[in-house]
Design an enzyme around this catalytic site. Sequence first.
Site, PDB file in Angstrom:
ATOM      1  N   HIS A 285     -33.127  28.625  35.357  1.00  0.00           N
ATOM      2  CA  HIS A 285     -31.762  28.982  34.965  1.00  0.00           C
ATOM      3  C   HIS A 285     -31.711  29.999  33.829  1.00  0.00           C
ATOM      4  O   HIS A 285     -32.664  30.148  33.042  1.00  0.00           O
ATOM      5  CB  HIS A 285     -31.015  27.714  34.531  1.00  0.00           C
ATOM      6  CG  HIS A 285     -30.882  26.723  35.643  1.00  0.00           C
ATOM      7  ND1 HIS A 285     -30.528  25.413  35.437  1.00  0.00           N
ATOM      8  CD2 HIS A 285     -31.065  26.840  36.985  1.00  0.00           C
ATOM      9  CE1 HIS A 285     -30.509  24.776  36.588  1.00  0.00           C
ATOM     10  NE2 HIS A 285     -30.828  25.623  37.562  1.00  0.00           N
TER      11      HIS A 285
ATOM     12  N   LYS B  27     -33.266  28.540  23.737  1.00  0.00           N
ATOM     13  CA  LYS B  27     -33.280  27.072  23.816  1.00  0.00           C
ATOM     14  C   LYS B  27     -34.521  26.527  23.127  1.00  0.00           C
ATOM     15  O   LYS B  27     -35.626  27.014  23.346  1.00  0.00           O
ATOM     16  CB  LYS B  27     -33.281  26.620  25.279  1.00  0.00           C
ATOM     17  CG  LYS B  27     -32.022  27.024  26.040  1.00  0.00           C
ATOM     18  CD  LYS B  27     -32.224  26.959  27.523  1.00  0.00           C
ATOM     19  CE  LYS B  27     -31.064  27.624  28.249  1.00  0.00           C
ATOM     20  NZ  LYS B  27     -31.358  27.847  29.669  1.00  0.00           N
TER      21      LYS B  27
ATOM     22  N   TYR C  98     -32.077  19.584  24.165  1.00  0.00           N
ATOM     23  CA  TYR C  98     -32.389  20.940  23.726  1.00  0.00           C
ATOM     24  C   TYR C  98     -31.197  21.577  23.010  1.00  0.00           C
ATOM     25  O   TYR C  98     -30.046  21.328  23.343  1.00  0.00           O
ATOM     26  CB  TYR C  98     -32.884  21.819  24.870  1.00  0.00           C
ATOM     27  CG  TYR C  98     -32.084  21.818  26.148  1.00  0.00           C
ATOM     28  CD1 TYR C  98     -32.098  20.724  27.006  1.00  0.00           C
ATOM     29  CD2 TYR C  98     -31.341  22.921  26.532  1.00  0.00           C
ATOM     30  CE1 TYR C  98     -31.395  20.734  28.200  1.00  0.00           C
ATOM     31  CE2 TYR C  98     -30.647  22.950  27.730  1.00  0.00           C
ATOM     32  CZ  TYR C  98     -30.676  21.850  28.550  1.00  0.00           C
ATOM     33  OH  TYR C  98     -29.969  21.864  29.734  1.00  0.00           O
TER      34      TYR C  98
ATOM     35  N   ASP D 170     -29.524  25.015  42.878  1.00  0.00           N
ATOM     36  CA  ASP D 170     -30.912  25.462  42.729  1.00  0.00           C
ATOM     37  C   ASP D 170     -31.564  25.697  44.088  1.00  0.00           C
ATOM     38  O   ASP D 170     -32.361  26.609  44.265  1.00  0.00           O
ATOM     39  CB  ASP D 170     -31.707  24.453  41.913  1.00  0.00           C
ATOM     40  CG  ASP D 170     -31.273  24.455  40.449  1.00  0.00           C
ATOM     41  OD1 ASP D 170     -31.695  23.553  39.694  1.00  0.00           O
ATOM     42  OD2 ASP D 170     -30.495  25.362  40.059  1.00  0.00           O
TER      43      ASP D 170
HETATM   44  C1  LIG Z   1     -25.706  23.549  31.416  1.00  0.00           C
HETATM   45  C2  LIG Z   1     -24.356  22.917  31.259  1.00  0.00           C
HETATM   46  C3  LIG Z   1     -23.720  22.277  32.314  1.00  0.00           C
HETATM   47  N1  LIG Z   1     -22.493  21.715  32.132  1.00  0.00           N
HETATM   48  C4  LIG Z   1     -21.888  21.005  33.276  1.00  0.00           C
HETATM   49  C5  LIG Z   1     -21.734  21.848  34.524  1.00  0.00           C
HETATM   50  C6  LIG Z   1     -21.930  20.863  35.646  1.00  0.00           C
HETATM   51  O1  LIG Z   1     -20.684  20.241  35.967  1.00  0.00           O
HETATM   52  C7  LIG Z   1     -22.874  19.808  35.065  1.00  0.00           C
HETATM   53  C8  LIG Z   1     -24.317  19.967  35.515  1.00  0.00           C
HETATM   54  O2  LIG Z   1     -24.687  21.313  35.271  1.00  0.00           O
HETATM   55  P1  LIG Z   1     -26.036  21.895  35.873  1.00  0.00           P
HETATM   56  O3  LIG Z   1     -26.222  21.383  37.276  1.00  0.00           O
HETATM   57  O4  LIG Z   1     -26.025  23.391  35.646  1.00  0.00           O
HETATM   58  O5  LIG Z   1     -27.139  21.207  34.938  1.00  0.00           O
HETATM   59  P2  LIG Z   1     -28.699  21.542  34.926  1.00  0.00           P
HETATM   60  O6  LIG Z   1     -29.192  21.770  36.332  1.00  0.00           O
HETATM   61  O7  LIG Z   1     -29.340  20.508  34.092  1.00  0.00           O
HETATM   62  O8  LIG Z   1     -28.757  22.954  34.192  1.00  0.00           O
HETATM   63  C9  LIG Z   1     -29.450  23.148  32.981  1.00  0.00           C
HETATM   64  O9  LIG Z   1     -30.821  23.077  33.289  1.00  0.00           O
HETATM   65  C10 LIG Z   1     -31.683  24.078  32.809  1.00  0.00           C
HETATM   66  C11 LIG Z   1     -33.060  23.490  32.657  1.00  0.00           C
HETATM   67  C12 LIG Z   1     -31.254  24.802  31.603  1.00  0.00           C
HETATM   68  O10 LIG Z   1     -32.066  25.323  30.841  1.00  0.00           O
HETATM   69  C13 LIG Z   1     -29.823  24.993  31.360  1.00  0.00           C
HETATM   70  O11 LIG Z   1     -29.422  24.439  30.120  1.00  0.00           O
HETATM   71  C14 LIG Z   1     -28.956  24.452  32.420  1.00  0.00           C
HETATM   72  O12 LIG Z   1     -28.873  25.433  33.447  1.00  0.00           O
HETATM   73  O13 LIG Z   1     -22.787  19.966  33.639  1.00  0.00           O
HETATM   74  C15 LIG Z   1     -21.811  21.774  30.929  1.00  0.00           C
HETATM   75  O14 LIG Z   1     -20.674  21.264  30.799  1.00  0.00           O
HETATM   76  N2  LIG Z   1     -22.413  22.421  29.877  1.00  0.00           N
HETATM   77  C16 LIG Z   1     -23.660  22.998  29.986  1.00  0.00           C
HETATM   78  O15 LIG Z   1     -24.168  23.566  28.987  1.00  0.00           O
END
Ligand SMILES: Cc1cn([C@H]2C[C@H](O)[C@@H](COP(=O)(O)OP(=O)(O)O[C@H]3O[C@H](C)C(=O)[C@H](O)[C@H]3O)O2)c(=O)[nH]c1=O
Length: 184
Positions: A63, A73, A133, A167
């Site tokens: 990401h 981060k 993080y 993803d």
């Molecule tokens: C990243 C983020 C997400 N969200 C909400 C959006 C979605 O409704 C839910 C899950 O989001 P997401 O599927 O993007 O979460 P991850 O797959 O863990 O994404 C993260 O994983 C990788 C490893 C990263 O480095 C980033 O911080 C980020 O992309 O949380 C938020 O409200 N705030 C945030 O900062």
Amino acid sequence: MQIERTPIEGVLVLTPARFGDNRGFFSESWNRRTLEGAGVNLPEFVQDNHSVSARAGTLRGLHYQAPPHAQGKLVRCGRGALLDVAVDARRGSATYGQHVIVELSAENGKQLWVPAGMLHGFVTLMDDTEIVYKCTDYYNREADGAVRWDSVGVNWGVSDPILSDKDAAAPAFVQWQSPFEAGA
Ligand SMILES: Cc1cn([C@H]2C[C@H](O)[C@@H](COP(=O)(O)OP(=O)(O)O[C@H]3O[C@H](C)C(=O)[C@H](O)[C@H]3O)O2)c(=O)[nH]c1=O
């Protein structure tokens, strides 16, 4: 505080000191003054993130947030263990497309500093793994993007990880236009 450089300029492995006693241990997981005293000046952090992955083999990444919302981060593992990956996405960088992979665990207390301009992702090695993080910019849904986990030559140790739909549908690195520029 132990500080290790990596083959990618700017990516660091930080290991804070731990003070053990009969109860367990104490560690300052973040101390700006300690790092600056060791010559490491990180940008200001404005948001902390915390995610839990229920199963080993869960992969989140790769990401990024595009400029002007790019995030640096500082990553650590609060429970369990994971392989954390930073991929250099800075066009013009001598290590463009190369990656660093580090095992972060509650046990080893290691942290990975992933500057803006990198793709970031991890795969969990244990059930119920927690990642926490610090981020240098706020979440911006419109600037949020992903690149396929298996398109940059990372040996994740899994062939069929648990992925989000986002993803699973991400473009391959070679088809992706990086918004990052070395030296920007
Ligand atoms: C990243 C983020 C997400 N969200 C909400 C959006 C979605 O409704 C839910 C899950 O989001 P997401 O599927 O993007 O979460 P991850 O797959 O863990 O994404 C993260 O994983 C990788 C490893 C990263 O480095 C980033 O911080 C980020 O992309 O949380 C938020 O409200 N705030 C945030 O900062």
